[in-house]
Design a protein around this motif. Structure first.
Motif, short mmCIF file in Angstrom:
data_model
loop_
_atom_site.label_atom_id
_atom_site.label_comp_id
_atom_site.label_asym_id
_atom_site.label_seq_id
_atom_site.Cartn_x
_atom_site.Cartn_y
_atom_site.Cartn_z
N ASP A 151 -75.32 -45.15 20.08
CA ASP A 151 -75.56 -44.94 21.35
C ASP A 151 -76.69 -44.07 21.95
N GLU A 160 -80.03 -45.98 20.95
CA GLU A 160 -80.16 -46.70 21.75
C GLU A 160 -80.95 -45.99 23.02
N ASP A 161 -80.32 -44.96 23.51
CA ASP A 161 -81.06 -43.95 24.31
C ASP A 161 -82.27 -43.20 23.90
#
Length: 102
Positions: free
Chosen positions: A34, A37-38
């Motif tokens: 996560d 991806e950010d």
């Protein structure tokens, strides 16, 4: 080409042979994916912020550092692709990822 070799989770002290992933391994692997991806490299490298979860996922960070090196060499124009996301032996995340030009 920048290539890193390591593991997103690497705790040989907690290996399992029953095929079940430890909760900490799933949690850290998911958090890592996560944050990657950010493109939150600050959070990925924040030892204090990752706290005990990082310490359990990586008793030593030698297998985690290559992931940060590769991520840090990318830029916002690069596309991220996850190649694999398996957790082997309960505590070794074999997540592979590639940053490539869009």
């Amino acid at each position: 080409l920048i290539l890193g070799s390591g593991n997103v989770v690497h705790n040989l002290r907690t290996i399992r042979t029953d095929g079940q992933a430890h909760d900490f391994a799933v949690e850290f692997d998911t958090l890592f994916a996560d944050l990657l991806e950010d493109r939150d490299l600050n959070a990925l490298s924040d030892v204090k912020g990752l706290g005990n979860l990082l310490r359990v996922a990586h008793p030593t960070v030698d297998h985690y550092m290559p992931t940060l090196t590769v991520a840090g060499a990318s830029d916002e124009k690069d596309e991220l692709t996850f190649m694999t996301d398996a957790i082997d032996l309960g505590s070794i995340s074999m997540r592979s990822f590639v940053f490539h030009a869009a």
